[in-house]
Design an enzyme around this catalytic site. Sequence first.
Site, PDB file in Angstrom:
ATOM      1  N   ASP A   1     -15.860   8.028  36.701  1.00 47.26           N
ATOM      2  CA  ASP A   1     -15.315   6.988  37.546  1.00 47.26           C
ATOM      3  C   ASP A   1     -16.486   6.138  38.027  1.00 47.26           C
ATOM      4  O   ASP A   1     -17.633   6.588  38.024  1.00 47.26           O
ATOM      5  CB  ASP A   1     -14.561   7.593  38.741  1.00 47.26           C
ATOM      6  CG  ASP A   1     -13.627   6.576  39.382  1.00 47.26           C
ATOM      7  OD1 ASP A   1     -13.025   6.881  40.409  1.00 47.26           O
ATOM      8  OD2 ASP A   1     -13.513   5.447  38.840  1.00 47.26           O
TER       9      ASP A   1
ATOM     10  N   ASP B   1     -14.316  -1.268  40.677  1.00 50.03           N
ATOM     11  CA  ASP B   1     -13.134  -1.929  41.251  1.00 50.03           C
ATOM     12  C   ASP B   1     -13.056  -1.665  42.745  1.00 50.03           C
ATOM     13  O   ASP B   1     -13.769  -0.827  43.293  1.00 50.03           O
ATOM     14  CB  ASP B   1     -11.861  -1.389  40.568  1.00 50.03           C
ATOM     15  CG  ASP B   1     -11.670   0.104  40.837  1.00 50.03           C
ATOM     16  OD1 ASP B   1     -12.689   0.813  41.006  1.00 50.03           O
ATOM     17  OD2 ASP B   1     -10.511   0.562  40.865  1.00 50.03           O
TER      18      ASP B   1
ATOM     19  N   GLN C   1      -5.072  -3.184  39.458  1.00 47.97           N
ATOM     20  CA  GLN C   1      -4.763  -3.008  40.868  1.00 47.97           C
ATOM     21  C   GLN C   1      -3.520  -3.840  41.211  1.00 47.97           C
ATOM     22  O   GLN C   1      -2.791  -4.264  40.316  1.00 47.97           O
ATOM     23  CB  GLN C   1      -5.977  -3.426  41.733  1.00 47.97           C
ATOM     24  CG  GLN C   1      -7.203  -2.537  41.548  1.00 47.97           C
ATOM     25  CD  GLN C   1      -7.019  -1.130  42.074  1.00 47.97           C
ATOM     26  OE1 GLN C   1      -6.057  -0.811  42.790  1.00 47.97           O
ATOM     27  NE2 GLN C   1      -7.945  -0.225  41.719  1.00 47.97           N
TER      28      GLN C   1
ATOM     29  N   ASP D   1      -5.832  12.575  35.984  1.00 44.34           N
ATOM     30  CA  ASP D   1      -6.864  13.423  36.591  1.00 44.34           C
ATOM     31  C   ASP D   1      -6.354  13.844  37.960  1.00 44.34           C
ATOM     32  O   ASP D   1      -5.522  13.143  38.544  1.00 44.34           O
ATOM     33  CB  ASP D   1      -8.165  12.650  36.775  1.00 44.34           C
ATOM     34  CG  ASP D   1      -8.084  11.783  38.041  1.00 44.34           C
ATOM     35  OD1 ASP D   1      -7.781  10.592  37.897  1.00 44.34           O
ATOM     36  OD2 ASP D   1      -8.256  12.309  39.147  1.00 44.34           O
TER      37      ASP D   1
ATOM     38  N   CYS E   1       2.788  33.556  32.801  1.00 42.45           N
ATOM     39  CA  CYS E   1       1.515  32.936  32.406  1.00 42.45           C
ATOM     40  C   CYS E   1       0.695  33.935  31.593  1.00 42.45           C
ATOM     41  O   CYS E   1       0.641  35.107  31.927  1.00 42.45           O
ATOM     42  CB  CYS E   1       0.723  32.525  33.660  1.00 42.45           C
ATOM     43  SG  CYS E   1      -0.858  31.740  33.292  1.00 42.45           S
TER      44      CYS E   1
ATOM     45  N   CYS F   1      -2.630  33.497  30.987  1.00 40.23           N
ATOM     46  CA  CYS F   1      -4.051  33.150  31.141  1.00 40.23           C
ATOM     47  C   CYS F   1      -4.865  34.398  31.465  1.00 40.23           C
ATOM     48  O   CYS F   1      -4.327  35.446  31.824  1.00 40.23           O
ATOM     49  CB  CYS F   1      -4.223  32.089  32.222  1.00 40.23           C
ATOM     50  SG  CYS F   1      -4.334  32.712  33.907  1.00 40.23           S
TER      51      CYS F   1
ATOM     52  N   CYS G   1      -4.020  36.021  34.808  1.00 43.93           N
ATOM     53  CA  CYS G   1      -2.716  36.693  34.879  1.00 43.93           C
ATOM     54  C   CYS G   1      -2.639  37.907  33.974  1.00 43.93           C
ATOM     55  O   CYS G   1      -1.838  38.814  34.214  1.00 43.93           O
ATOM     56  CB  CYS G   1      -1.613  35.696  34.542  1.00 43.93           C
ATOM     57  SG  CYS G   1      -1.515  34.410  35.804  1.00 43.93           S
TER      58      CYS G   1
ATOM     59  N   HIS H   1      -6.657  29.959  36.718  1.00 47.64           N
ATOM     60  CA  HIS H   1      -5.194  29.932  36.539  1.00 47.64           C
ATOM     61  C   HIS H   1      -4.620  28.536  36.767  1.00 47.64           C
ATOM     62  O   HIS H   1      -3.812  28.042  35.974  1.00 47.64           O
ATOM     63  CB  HIS H   1      -4.501  30.919  37.485  1.00 47.64           C
ATOM     64  CG  HIS H   1      -3.021  30.702  37.512  1.00 47.64           C
ATOM     65  ND1 HIS H   1      -2.159  31.158  36.527  1.00 47.64           N
ATOM     66  CD2 HIS H   1      -2.247  29.979  38.372  1.00 47.64           C
ATOM     67  CE1 HIS H   1      -0.917  30.754  36.780  1.00 47.64           C
ATOM     68  NE2 HIS H   1      -0.947  30.033  37.889  1.00 47.64           N
TER      69      HIS H   1
HETATM   70  C1  LIG Z   1      -6.334  10.870  44.564  1.00 52.96           C
HETATM   71  N1  LIG Z   1      -5.772   9.578  44.338  1.00 52.96           N
HETATM   72  C2  LIG Z   1      -6.508   8.637  43.705  1.00 52.96           C
HETATM   73  N2  LIG Z   1      -7.726   8.846  43.148  1.00 52.96           N
HETATM   74  C3  LIG Z   1      -8.118   7.637  42.679  1.00 52.96           C
HETATM   75  C4  LIG Z   1      -9.324   7.269  42.053  1.00 52.96           C
HETATM   76  C5  LIG Z   1     -10.394   8.322  41.784  1.00 52.96           C
HETATM   77  C6  LIG Z   1     -10.065   9.150  40.550  1.00 52.96           C
HETATM   78  C7  LIG Z   1     -11.188  10.137  40.320  1.00 52.96           C
HETATM   79  C8  LIG Z   1     -12.054   9.971  39.256  1.00 52.96           C
HETATM   80  C9  LIG Z   1     -13.118  10.880  39.053  1.00 52.96           C
HETATM   81  C10 LIG Z   1     -13.299  11.922  39.942  1.00 52.96           C
HETATM   82  C11 LIG Z   1     -14.439  12.868  39.750  1.00 52.96           C
HETATM   83  F1  LIG Z   1     -14.465  13.760  40.730  1.00 52.96           F
HETATM   84  F2  LIG Z   1     -14.355  13.446  38.591  1.00 52.96           F
HETATM   85  F3  LIG Z   1     -15.584  12.218  39.787  1.00 52.96           F
HETATM   86  C12 LIG Z   1     -12.460  12.095  41.020  1.00 52.96           C
HETATM   87  C13 LIG Z   1     -11.395  11.188  41.209  1.00 52.96           C
HETATM   88  C14 LIG Z   1      -9.499   5.893  41.733  1.00 52.96           C
HETATM   89  N3  LIG Z   1     -10.690   5.466  41.138  1.00 52.96           N
HETATM   90  C15 LIG Z   1     -10.883   4.112  40.926  1.00 52.96           C
HETATM   91  N4  LIG Z   1     -12.056   3.676  40.404  1.00 52.96           N
HETATM   92  N5  LIG Z   1      -9.950   3.177  41.201  1.00 52.96           N
HETATM   93  C16 LIG Z   1      -8.741   3.543  41.720  1.00 52.96           C
HETATM   94  O1  LIG Z   1      -7.875   2.633  42.004  1.00 52.96           O
HETATM   95  C17 LIG Z   1      -8.489   4.955  42.019  1.00 52.96           C
HETATM   96  C18 LIG Z   1      -7.279   5.350  42.613  1.00 52.96           C
HETATM   97  C19 LIG Z   1      -7.111   6.698  42.948  1.00 52.96           C
HETATM   98  N6  LIG Z   1      -6.107   7.350  43.590  1.00 52.96           N
HETATM   99 ZN   LIG Z   2      -2.258  32.468  34.921  1.00 52.86          ZN
END
Ligand SMILES: CNc1nc2c(CCc3ccc(C(F)(F)F)cc3)c3[nH]c(N)nc(=O)c3cc2[nH]1
Ligand SMILES: [Zn+2]
Length: 376
Positions: free
Chosen positions: A96, A150, A193, A270, A308, A310, A313, A339
Site C-alpha cells: 500500500d 491517494d 475514491q 485484504d 476444519c 488445518c 484443528c 487457523h
Molecule cells: C480497513 N479498511 C480499509 N483499509 C483501507 C486501506 C488500507 C489497506 C491496507 C493495505 C496494506 C496493509 C498492510 F498492512 F499490509 F500494509 C494494511 C491495510 C486503504 N489504502 C489506501 N491506499 N486507500 C484506501 O482508500 C484504503 C481504504 C481502506 N479501508
Molecule cells: Zn482450523
Amino acid sequence: MTKPAVTYELIKTCKQTGARLGIVHTPHGSIETPAFMPVGTQATVKTMSPEELKEMGAGIILSNTYHLWLRPGNDIIKEAGGLHKFMNWDRPILTDSGGFQVFSLSQFRKIEEEGVHFRNHLNGDKLFLSPEKAMEIQNDLGSDIMMAFDECPPFPATYEYMLDSVDRTTRWAKRCKEAHARPEDQALFGIVQGGEFEELRKRSAEALVELDLPGYAIGGLSVGEPKDIMNRMLEYTTPLLPENKPRYLMGVGSPDSLVDGAIRGVDMFDCVLPTRIARNGTLMTSEGRLVVKNAKFARDFGPLDPNCDCYTCKNYSRAYIRHLIRTDETFGIRLTTYHNLHFLLNLMEQVRQAIREDRLGDFREEFFEKYGFNKP
Ligand SMILES: CNc1nc2c(CCc3ccc(C(F)(F)F)cc3)c3[nH]c(N)nc(=O)c3cc2[nH]1
Ligand SMILES: [Zn+2]
C-alpha cells in the site's frame, strides 16, 4: 509498449452472480482470484513463517510503504535486494502507498497539493509524503504491485470535500505514473475514491481508467460506513472498471463481506481482521465466531472447528489453546493466527469453486445460514 508487469486472465463469469474467476499474473508468480491477501504490515504476517503461509495456500501478501519507510527504512531493504529477499518470500507482494496509514495513524496532518505533512506516529518527528516519495519507497521495496498515493477521506465527508479530494487523488495518480521507474517489473494500481457519491465514484473511475493502469482498487470503503452503502458503491463502481484488469477492494475481509464483494465482481481482498482478532483468541469457524478464552472451553478437548482440516484443528484442542491464550503464550497466537488465515483462504477456495459451478448465490445462502450472518 513494454508488456505490463501484471496481467489479468479472466477464466469465467458465474452465471448466477456477477462474480468472476480469474488469474493475476505477476513477476513472482500467479494467483487465482477471487483471492484473500494476508496482511504483513512490517514485512511479516505476524507469527507466520513463509513456509506456513505457502502451506495454507497464501498466494500473495501485503506490506506497507509507510511502516517500512520508518522502520527499518527503504534504503536498508533496497540494500538487502528488495522486500522479497529481505523477508524470504518469493511469491507476489503488494504494497500500500502509505496514504491510508498516514490518515489513520497520525492525528496531526496537513494535506497540500504537493503531498501530506504529518508527524511520525512513533516519535512525533515532522514527516512529508508525496506521490513521488511513495513511488520511490515502493520502487526500493520492489513489490510486484504498488498502490498509487491517494487520500482515503473519512466517513462521512461532505460532497464538496469529496469532490476536491477525488480530483487531487487523480492528480496524484498521474504524478505516480510519471514517477514510475520500472513499469516492466512493477505494476501501479490506481485507487478509486468518491465516498458514498455515485457521481464522484464515476468521476474518479473514469479519470483513472484514462491512465490505462494495469489494475484498479476501490478505496475509501470499510471506513465505518454502513454495509449497504459499501455494497451500493461496489455495485456502482465495479462495472466502471475494465473487465480485463484486476479489481482490489481495500480493507475488506470479514467473511460475509468477502463473499458479497466477490458476488459484485471484486477479485482481490485484504484485511487485518483474521490476524488481529487471532491475537486475542477470537476465531472464525464454520459455525461462526468463537472466543476461545471463554470458560465453557476449559474442558473442551475437541478442535477449534470440527469442519476444519488445518494444522491447528488437526493437532490441538480448544482447552489447550484456551490455556495458551490465557497465559499469553506466543504459541497460542501462532495457532489461532494459522487457523484464521487458513479459514479465510479456504473460504476463497470455496468461493472460486462455487463460481466454477455457477452457484455462488446458493453458496452465499448456505454459508450465511451456517455461519450465522443475518439475512440481507
Ligand atoms: C480497513 N479498511 C480499509 N483499509 C483501507 C486501506 C488500507 C489497506 C491496507 C493495505 C496494506 C496493509 C498492510 F498492512 F499490509 F500494509 C494494511 C491495510 C486503504 N489504502 C489506501 N491506499 N486507500 C484506501 O482508500 C484504503 C481504504 C481502506 N479501508
Ligand atoms: Zn482450523
